[in-house]
Motif scaffolding. Structure first.
Motif, PDB file in Angstrom:
ATOM      1  N   PRO A 260       0.845  -1.203   0.000  1.00 41.37           N
ATOM      2  CA  PRO A 260       0.000   0.000   0.000  1.00 41.37           C
ATOM      3  C   PRO A 260       0.881   1.254   0.000  1.00 41.37           C
ATOM      4  O   PRO A 260       1.709   1.422   0.882  1.00 41.37           O
ATOM      5  CB  PRO A 260      -0.795  -0.108   1.303  1.00 41.37           C
ATOM      6  N   ILE A 261       0.732   2.092  -1.030  1.00 36.52           N
ATOM      7  CA  ILE A 261       1.626   3.252  -1.135  1.00 36.52           C
ATOM      8  C   ILE A 261       0.846   4.556  -1.315  1.00 36.52           C
ATOM      9  O   ILE A 261      -0.322   4.554  -1.683  1.00 36.52           O
ATOM     10  CB  ILE A 261       2.622   3.118  -2.310  1.00 36.52           C
ATOM     11  N   SER A 262       1.542   5.644  -1.062  1.00 42.88           N
ATOM     12  CA  SER A 262       0.974   6.974  -1.292  1.00 42.88           C
ATOM     13  C   SER A 262       2.093   7.854  -1.849  1.00 42.88           C
ATOM     14  O   SER A 262       3.177   7.363  -2.144  1.00 42.88           O
ATOM     15  CB  SER A 262       0.411   7.524   0.025  1.00 42.88           C
ATOM     16  N   ASP A 263       1.792   9.151  -2.010  1.00 46.53           N
ATOM     17  CA  ASP A 263       2.834  10.034  -2.533  1.00 46.53           C
ATOM     18  C   ASP A 263       2.820  11.383  -1.813  1.00 46.53           C
ATOM     19  O   ASP A 263       1.903  11.678  -1.032  1.00 46.53           O
ATOM     20  CB  ASP A 263       2.709  10.190  -4.054  1.00 46.53           C
ATOM     21  N   LEU A 264       3.851  12.175  -2.076  1.00 44.55           N
ATOM     22  CA  LEU A 264       3.996  13.444  -1.359  1.00 44.55           C
ATOM     23  C   LEU A 264       2.932  14.453  -1.782  1.00 44.55           C
ATOM     24  O   LEU A 264       2.654  15.402  -1.060  1.00 44.55           O
ATOM     25  CB  LEU A 264       5.400  14.016  -1.583  1.00 44.55           C
ATOM     26  N   THR A 265       2.345  14.242  -2.960  1.00 38.36           N
ATOM     27  CA  THR A 265       1.253  15.131  -3.381  1.00 38.36           C
ATOM     28  C   THR A 265       0.069  14.951  -2.440  1.00 38.36           C
ATOM     29  O   THR A 265      -0.602  15.922  -2.074  1.00 38.36           O
ATOM     30  CB  THR A 265       0.889  14.828  -4.847  1.00 38.36           C
ATOM     31  N   ALA A 266      -0.156  13.722  -1.988  1.00 36.92           N
ATOM     32  CA  ALA A 266      -1.224  13.476  -1.000  1.00 36.92           C
ATOM     33  C   ALA A 266      -0.848  14.120   0.333  1.00 36.92           C
ATOM     34  O   ALA A 266      -1.702  14.675   1.032  1.00 36.92           O
ATOM     35  CB  ALA A 266      -1.438  11.977  -0.826  1.00 36.92           C
ATOM     36  N   VAL A 267       0.444  14.092   0.669  1.00 32.25           N
ATOM     37  CA  VAL A 267       0.894  14.714   1.925  1.00 32.25           C
ATOM     38  C   VAL A 267       0.653  16.228   1.858  1.00 32.25           C
ATOM     39  O   VAL A 267       0.185  16.839   2.823  1.00 32.25           O
ATOM     40  CB  VAL A 267       2.404  14.431   2.165  1.00 32.25           C
ATOM     41  N   ALA A 268       0.947  16.829   0.707  1.00 36.74           N
ATOM     42  CA  ALA A 268       0.779  18.283   0.545  1.00 36.74           C
ATOM     43  C   ALA A 268      -0.689  18.667   0.686  1.00 36.74           C
ATOM     44  O   ALA A 268      -1.013  19.738   1.182  1.00 36.74           O
ATOM     45  CB  ALA A 268       1.312  18.713  -0.812  1.00 36.74           C
ATOM     46  N   GLY A 269      -1.572  17.779   0.286  1.00 34.72           N
ATOM     47  CA  GLY A 269      -3.011  18.026   0.445  1.00 34.72           C
ATOM     48  C   GLY A 269      -3.627  18.674  -0.777  1.00 34.72           C
ATOM     49  O   GLY A 269      -2.936  19.251  -1.631  1.00 34.72           O
ATOM     50  N   ARG A 270      -4.946  18.544  -0.841  1.00 34.17           N
ATOM     51  CA  ARG A 270      -5.710  19.095  -1.961  1.00 34.17           C
ATOM     52  C   ARG A 270      -5.503  20.608  -2.067  1.00 34.17           C
ATOM     53  O   ARG A 270      -5.479  21.290  -1.042  1.00 34.17           O
ATOM     54  CB  ARG A 270      -7.192  18.868  -1.666  1.00 34.17           C
ATOM     55  N   GLY A 271      -5.318  21.094  -3.267  1.00 34.00           N
ATOM     56  CA  GLY A 271      -5.223  22.550  -3.465  1.00 34.00           C
ATOM     57  C   GLY A 271      -3.826  23.107  -3.246  1.00 34.00           C
ATOM     58  O   GLY A 271      -3.592  24.288  -3.492  1.00 34.00           O
ATOM     59  N   ALA A 272      -2.907  22.273  -2.760  1.00 37.32           N
ATOM     60  CA  ALA A 272      -1.538  22.780  -2.545  1.00 37.32           C
ATOM     61  C   ALA A 272      -0.861  22.959  -3.905  1.00 37.32           C
ATOM     62  O   ALA A 272      -1.173  22.229  -4.841  1.00 37.32           O
ATOM     63  CB  ALA A 272      -0.737  21.790  -1.704  1.00 37.32           C
ATOM     64  N   PRO A 273       0.073  23.908  -4.021  1.00 38.93           N
ATOM     65  CA  PRO A 273       0.779  24.059  -5.307  1.00 38.93           C
ATOM     66  C   PRO A 273       1.583  22.801  -5.605  1.00 38.93           C
ATOM     67  O   PRO A 273       1.986  22.090  -4.682  1.00 38.93           O
ATOM     68  CB  PRO A 273       1.704  25.261  -5.076  1.00 38.93           C
ATOM     69  N   PRO A 274       1.833  22.519  -6.902  1.00 42.81           N
ATOM     70  CA  PRO A 274       2.603  21.312  -7.237  1.00 42.81           C
ATOM     71  C   PRO A 274       3.987  21.345  -6.602  1.00 42.81           C
ATOM     72  O   PRO A 274       4.567  22.426  -6.438  1.00 42.81           O
ATOM     73  CB  PRO A 274       2.716  21.356  -8.759  1.00 42.81           C
ATOM     74  N   ILE A 275       4.477  20.179  -6.250  1.00 43.47           N
ATOM     75  CA  ILE A 275       5.790  20.098  -5.600  1.00 43.47           C
ATOM     76  C   ILE A 275       6.886  20.345  -6.637  1.00 43.47           C
ATOM     77  O   ILE A 275       6.874  19.750  -7.711  1.00 43.47           O
ATOM     78  CB  ILE A 275       5.952  18.704  -4.947  1.00 43.47           C
ATOM     79  N   ASP A 276       7.808  21.230  -6.304  1.00 43.46           N
ATOM     80  CA  ASP A 276       8.941  21.527  -7.188  1.00 43.46           C
ATOM     81  C   ASP A 276      10.040  20.510  -6.854  1.00 43.46           C
ATOM     82  O   ASP A 276      10.685  20.586  -5.808  1.00 43.46           O
ATOM     83  CB  ASP A 276       9.381  22.974  -6.910  1.00 43.46           C
ATOM     84  N   ARG A 277      10.237  19.547  -7.760  1.00 44.07           N
ATOM     85  CA  ARG A 277      11.151  18.443  -7.434  1.00 44.07           C
ATOM     86  C   ARG A 277      12.599  18.901  -7.303  1.00 44.07           C
ATOM     87  O   ARG A 277      13.353  18.374  -6.494  1.00 44.07           O
ATOM     88  CB  ARG A 277      11.036  17.326  -8.482  1.00 44.07           C
ATOM     89  N   ASN A 278      13.022  19.893  -8.101  1.00 45.04           N
ATOM     90  CA  ASN A 278      14.406  20.378  -7.979  1.00 45.04           C
ATOM     91  C   ASN A 278      14.634  21.010  -6.603  1.00 45.04           C
ATOM     92  O   ASN A 278      15.640  20.770  -5.954  1.00 45.04           O
ATOM     93  CB  ASN A 278      14.722  21.387  -9.089  1.00 45.04           C
ATOM     94  N   GLN A 279      13.665  21.816  -6.178  1.00 48.54           N
ATOM     95  CA  GLN A 279      13.785  22.481  -4.880  1.00 48.54           C
ATOM     96  C   GLN A 279      13.760  21.456  -3.744  1.00 48.54           C
ATOM     97  O   GLN A 279      14.551  21.513  -2.807  1.00 48.54           O
ATOM     98  CB  GLN A 279      12.640  23.504  -4.728  1.00 48.54           C
ATOM     99  N   LEU A 280      12.838  20.482  -3.852  1.00 51.89           N
ATOM    100  CA  LEU A 280      12.741  19.459  -2.809  1.00 51.89           C
ATOM    101  C   LEU A 280      14.026  18.628  -2.757  1.00 51.89           C
ATOM    102  O   LEU A 280      14.542  18.329  -1.677  1.00 51.89           O
ATOM    103  CB  LEU A 280      11.522  18.561  -3.070  1.00 51.89           C
ATOM    104  N   LEU A 281      14.551  18.303  -3.927  1.00 52.04           N
ATOM    105  CA  LEU A 281      15.782  17.512  -3.960  1.00 52.04           C
ATOM    106  C   LEU A 281      16.928  18.290  -3.316  1.00 52.04           C
ATOM    107  O   LEU A 281      17.720  17.729  -2.555  1.00 52.04           O
ATOM    108  CB  LEU A 281      16.115  17.135  -5.415  1.00 52.04           C
ATOM    109  N   ALA A 282      17.012  19.586  -3.604  1.00 54.64           N
ATOM    110  CA  ALA A 282      18.081  20.399  -2.994  1.00 54.64           C
ATOM    111  C   ALA A 282      17.962  20.356  -1.477  1.00 54.64           C
ATOM    112  O   ALA A 282      18.946  20.166  -0.755  1.00 54.64           O
ATOM    113  CB  ALA A 282      17.992  21.836  -3.498  1.00 54.64           C
ATOM    114  N   ARG A 283      16.761  20.510  -0.981  1.00 55.99           N
ATOM    115  CA  ARG A 283      16.550  20.514   0.473  1.00 55.99           C
ATOM    116  C   ARG A 283      16.926  19.158   1.073  1.00 55.99           C
ATOM    117  O   ARG A 283      17.560  19.069   2.121  1.00 55.99           O
ATOM    118  CB  ARG A 283      15.081  20.839   0.764  1.00 55.99           C
TER     119      ARG A 283
END
Ligand code: BTN
Length: 362
Positions: A260-283
């Motif tokens: 059973p899996i989920s993703d970080l978009t679900a963690v961000a929640g409905r209506g949140a801006p799309p996750i910027d993968r370059n920024q997240l990777l840097a962090r």
């Protein structure tokens, strides 16, 4: 299977607009039939495409492809020292004939906080396998390798790690320590803490740890960590830390993967801006590098309390399925300094180095 040509097509399509099969074919020097075949493969890899007769192809969800230079820039903004793009990793002291003649006192010490070398590739079998291969000759201390697509991604205990091009993060960071395996036993747990700190710094709250180092959200797996270690038992050691995170998985993939899996978009929640993968990777890389350095100086101790606080199963009654198929029951008392799980059964305490935990119904 995605090829370099598929990526070249996908990068053109990443503007979200329609591109005719003819234009795409001309841009990569292939026939339209071959373009259609490559894009079918991209769909199998998890990218959602729309085909409209007379207009061509368009990507339904446009991926923000990983790019090395913006990533280097984002890391510098987080105060991480990064090597210029064209710098090549030095040969290992032992691979450099001149160094063999150096007296021990002159062999260079391993820097605690190396400047990072940042490399992004479209495709590789596994970022961890690739760094492990390089480690026999090159110094991979501080080498980051991120890939859009792994053809043979590896999980813990010989499992396959599945990711989707443009919708996941798959990367590995190489590190060297003067220490041996015993001192590094808790490292993979510390990495779990680093990943959660980074997610929170990017506003992604609610991800927890599941021993030993699964990343879960509401008990669904959103990521995993694979730490591999080579070296003498007394040190020095070379470590490759591999991290895989589900950022945006298509629903079909959530259904297809056995766990059973989920993703970080679900963690961000409905209506949140799309996750910027370059920024997240840097962090993630900044936090990970700092954690690897701190671990070298102080071991697991500075992470132990936080690890337990972030453990979704802390204080819970669980069943632990052992690698030999047997299972034990107990209450999770915590982890010790080697990263072993400590289960309490009445006054008795037992420690375990491997296994899968699941909640026990009361
Ligand atoms: C797990 O089983 O939970 C660990 C998964 C680790 C996956 C990452 S993705 C980047 C790196 N390369 C691999 O082949 N595996 C790790």
């Amino acid at each position: 299977m995605l090829t370099p040509l598929s990526f070249s097509l996908l990068r053109q399509l990443s503007d979200g607009a329609f591109h005719s099969g003819e234009d795409l074919a001309a841009s990569v020097g292939l026939t339209r039939a071959r373009v259609s075949q490559l894009l079918k493969q991209a769909e199998t890899a998890g990218l959602a495409l729309e085909r409209v007769r007379g207009r061509g192809y368009r990507l339904l969800a446009t991926p923000d492809f990983l790019e090395a230079e913006p990533l280097r820039q984002a890391l510098r903004e987080l105060d991480v020292e990064v090597m210029p793009g064209d710098a090549k990793a030095p040969l290992l002291p032992a691979a450099n004939d001149d160094d063999l003649a150096l007296p021990a006192a002159q062999i260079p010490l391993i820097p605690t906080r190396p400047a990072l070398s940042v490399e992004v590739v479209d495709q590789v079998d596994s970022t961890s396998s690739e760094l492990l291969r390089r480690a026999s000759r090159r110094d991979i201390h501080g080498a980051l390798l991120a890939a859009e697509w792994q053809t043979a991604g590896r999980g813990r205990r010989g499992r396959i790690w599945t990711a989707v091009a443009g919708g996941s993060l798959t990367f590995s960071l190489g590190w060297r320590y003067e220490h041996g395996a015993g001192y590094l036993a808790g490292l993979s747990l510390a990495v779990g803490v680093a990943v959660i700190r980074a997610l929170e710094a990017e506003g992604l709250d609610g991800v927890e740890l599941k021993w030993p180092n699964d990343l879960i959200y509401r008990h669904l797996k959103v990521g995993g960590i694979l730490v591999e270690l080579n070296g003498d038992s007394l040190g020095p050691s070379t470590v490759v830390v591999g991290v895989g995170l589900n950022v945006r998985l298509p629903a079909s993939m959530k259904r297809d993967i056995a766990q059973p899996i989920s993703d970080l978009t679900a963690v961000a929640g409905r209506g949140a801006p799309p996750i910027d993968r370059n920024q997240l990777l840097a962090r993630l890389v900044a936090e990970l590098a700092e954690t690897l350095a701190t671990y070298g100086e102080h071991g697991f101790a500075p992470f132990a309390a936080e690890w337990q606080r972030r453990h979704a199963y802390q204080g819970k009654q669980v069943r632990l399925l052992l690698p030999d198929g047997a299972s034990v029951k107990g209450t999770v008392a915590g982890v010790d300094s080697t990263g072993a799980l400590v289960l309490a059964d009445g006054p008795r305490r037992a420690r375990f180095l491997a296994g899968e935990i699941s909640l026990r119904r009361a």
